[in-house]
Write an enzyme that holds these catalytic residues in place. Structure first.
Site, PDB file in Angstrom:
ATOM      1  CG  HIS A  85       0.389  -3.283   1.841  1.00  0.00           C
ATOM      2  ND1 HIS A  85       1.913  -3.141   1.759  1.00  0.00           N
ATOM      3  CD2 HIS A  85       0.478  -3.980   3.047  1.00  0.00           C
ATOM      4  CE1 HIS A  85       2.535  -3.587   2.705  1.00  0.00           C
ATOM      5  NE2 HIS A  85       1.561  -4.310   3.563  1.00  0.00           N
ATOM      6  CG  ASP A 101       1.698  -0.441  -0.826  1.00  0.00           C
ATOM      7  OD1 ASP A 101       1.455  -0.101   0.592  1.00  0.00           O
ATOM      8  OD2 ASP A 101       2.578  -1.489  -0.567  1.00  0.00           O
ATOM      9  CB  SER A 136       4.273  -6.136   4.412  1.00  0.00           C
ATOM     10  OG  SER A 136       3.964  -5.097   4.952  1.00  0.00           O
TER      11      SER A 136
END
Length: 308
Positions: A278, A248, A154
């Site tokens: 995610h 995501d 991320s």
């Protein structure tokens, strides 16, 4: 594809509990909740041969995970996720332990400064300088400088990409980059972003909340160190594995980045994990696909670093 059944079970539990989104909480509450969720999803703590905490000359904390083995080892410098706002060395602990054992390689995670207290580019500077410091202390840390990689999930993937852009010009030499569902473009308006509206999963409101904390000035979003997709050139960057998740909001911009790297001549592999959301990469205690993604990452790192 629909959500993976194990992910659907997690989502149903959140819905039944009416679990609050992190962006509805105070920073202190969100940071504590993020740590608790990641530790719960990561499962049992995996032992590693040697673990120690360090601090760089500039005061950035590190944690070093070393599997068994003598002499210099291939080393992955890892940056945790959390939207540059949440997360810590502790939230990356499970992933770092598993990768250290699976590759096997040394993993060193970086406790970079968080926003909004320290907005862009503080985190980028911390990550790059820490990577330089690790390379500069290779002998005492047992780092094989010819096989030095960076990676993260991320926001950590965003910081890894930014670190390779800086390192291309000012060192150190990076042999591989592992980018797990990375943010690559501020203000992106992709199909996956528009579809990302589930109130019980990471969604586009989450994405905007993190960017609002990270950028002191909206114009900083056009800086390639914040939005690596906007770099004028991606040539000369290290081989990359880009991991994305089907459900995501960041999926498309991660895949666009993989395409940019490939078009620039960078050896690039891209893997989308269908049915995933995610954050799945840190959930190896509850998701079979998370364990598979970690094993796939380890295989790629082993192959790529062996060829370095």
């Amino acid at each position: 594809m629909p959500l993976d059944p194990q992910v659907e079970e997690l989502r149903a539990k959140r819905a039944a509990e009416n679990a609050p989104q992190l962006y509805t909480q105070t920073l202190e509450e969100a940071r504590a909740a993020d740590l608790a969720a990641i530790q719960a999803g990561g499962g049992e703590v995996e032992p590693v041969h040697f673990v120690e905490d360090l601090v760089t000359d500039s005061g950035v904390p590190l944690r070093r995970y070393r599997p068994e083995g003598e002499g210099p080892l291939p080393t992955l410098v890892y940056f945790f996720g959390g939207g540059w706002t949440l997360g810590s060395i502790e939230t990356a602990d499970g992933v770092c332990r598993r990768l250290a054992n699976l590759v096997p390689c040394q993993v060193i995670t970086v406790g970079y400064r968080l926003a909004p207290e320290n907005p862009f580019p503080a985190a980028v500077n911390d990550c790059h300088r820490a990577t330089q410091w690790i390379a500069g202390h290779a002998v005492e840390l047992g780092v094989d400088v010819a096989r030095l990689a960076v990676g993260g999930d991320s926001a950590g993937g965003n910081l890894a990409a930014a670190t390779t852009l800086l390192a291309r010009d000012s060192g150190p030499a990076i042999a591989a980059q592992l980018l797990v569902y990375p943010n690559t473009l501020y203000g992106s308006d992709t199909a996956s972003m528009r579809a990302g509206d589930d109130p019980f999963l990471f969604n586009r409101t989450s994405v905007n909340w993190y960017w609002e904390h990270y950028l002191a000035d909206e114009s900083d979003g056009t800086n390639p160190l914040a939005s690596p997709l906007l770099a004028s050139s991606h040539a000369g960057l290290p081989p990359a594995l880009v991991i994305t998740a089907e459900f995501d909001p960041l999926r498309d911009e991660g895949e666009f980045y993989a395409e940019k790297l490939y078009a620039a001549g960078v050896p690039t592999e891209m893997v989308r994990y269908n049915g995933m959301i995610h954050g799945f990469y840190t959930m190896s205690g509850v998701l079979d696909t998370a364990r598979q993604a970690l094993a796939d990452s380890a295989d790629w790192l082993r192959r790529t670093l062996d060829d370095a």
